[in-house]
Design an enzyme around this catalytic site. Sequence first.
Site: not given
Length: 266
Positions: A11, A65, A92, A157, A161
């Site tokens: 997936l 979404d 991802n 961001y 991460k």
Amino acid sequence: MREAWSGKWALVTGASAGIGVALAEELASGGTNLVLTARRKDRLEALAERLTSTYKIRTQVVPADLADPRAPEGIYAFTRENGIEVDLLINNAGFGKYGEFPFADKQRLLEMVQVNCAAVVHLTHLYLREMTARRRGDILILASTASFQAVPYISTYAATKAFDLLFAEGLAEEMKPYGIRVCALCPGSTQSEFHAVAGQETFIHRAESAQKVARTGLRALAGGKSYVISGLGNYLGAHGERLVPRRLVTRTAARLFKPKDKNRAC
Ligand SMILES: NC(=O)C1=CN([C@@H]2O[C@H](COP(=O)(O)OP(=O)(O)OC[C@H]3O[C@@H](n4cnc5c(N)ncnc54)[C@H](OP(=O)(O)O)[C@@H]3O)[C@@H](O)[C@H]2O)C=CC1
Ligand SMILES: N[C@@H](C=O)C(=O)O
């Protein structure tokens, strides 16, 4: 390496662009069947059609979404209803937003945390339950070179991460007794739609190809690594900065990332 998941199902989230497309192509070329998800259904369908006819694999498309907290349950229900055992989950999908924090769209920042972190935890939890029962399965999570230090002007961001990297590394250790491999893939600048989406088009020099990054990640996962940094320069940068005081690293990042044009700051 590309045959490591031959005949199994993977997936891939964020399979409509960039690194997600490259991961899907790499896996398909090794005979892996694919469930592809992202928001842009037309792109997913075109990719599924191309990979099915080129590599004779099976594909399924689930538009979703991931900013919607219910989306992971929907994707999971889809795979169960279709009798698909997911042996490789690739978290991802993700995005950034460049600019001074107080002036960025609040909703967009909250969606970023949802897509980059909460959806990753949610999907991983759903599929790991099955994987631990089967004592088989692999998970790849997209982190970044941004995971290793604060990055002013794209602070939220970078923090998402950092979360992804630590989440993957922790799970990698926890899941060893079950024979399940978990790996964080940490690319530096990579050719994709990322910088355009983030509004950060000035930082795309020296970008690696998405194909190279995808191969690096899959090779590391198959090799049992808990994280991998793509590119020697990125590796040296991420580890070299540990020898420098954190404050100085952050200040240098601020100088590099400070918007040149105030109007482009959000
Ligand atoms: N490119 C780079 O320089 C780097 C990227 N990364 C990471 O790699 C990953 C992939 O990014 P990359 O390929 O570069 O970027 P792209 O913008 O090219 O692709 C991002 C993918 O994520 C999907 N996505 C974004 N928002 C959502 C959402 N709300 N719901 C579902 N899917 C979503 C997009 O699909 P759609 O819009 O159709 O929904 C698209 O398929 C990200 O996690 C990113 O943080 C890490 C380091 C460097
Ligand atoms: N590391 C990157 C994003 O995550 C970048 O260099 O843009």
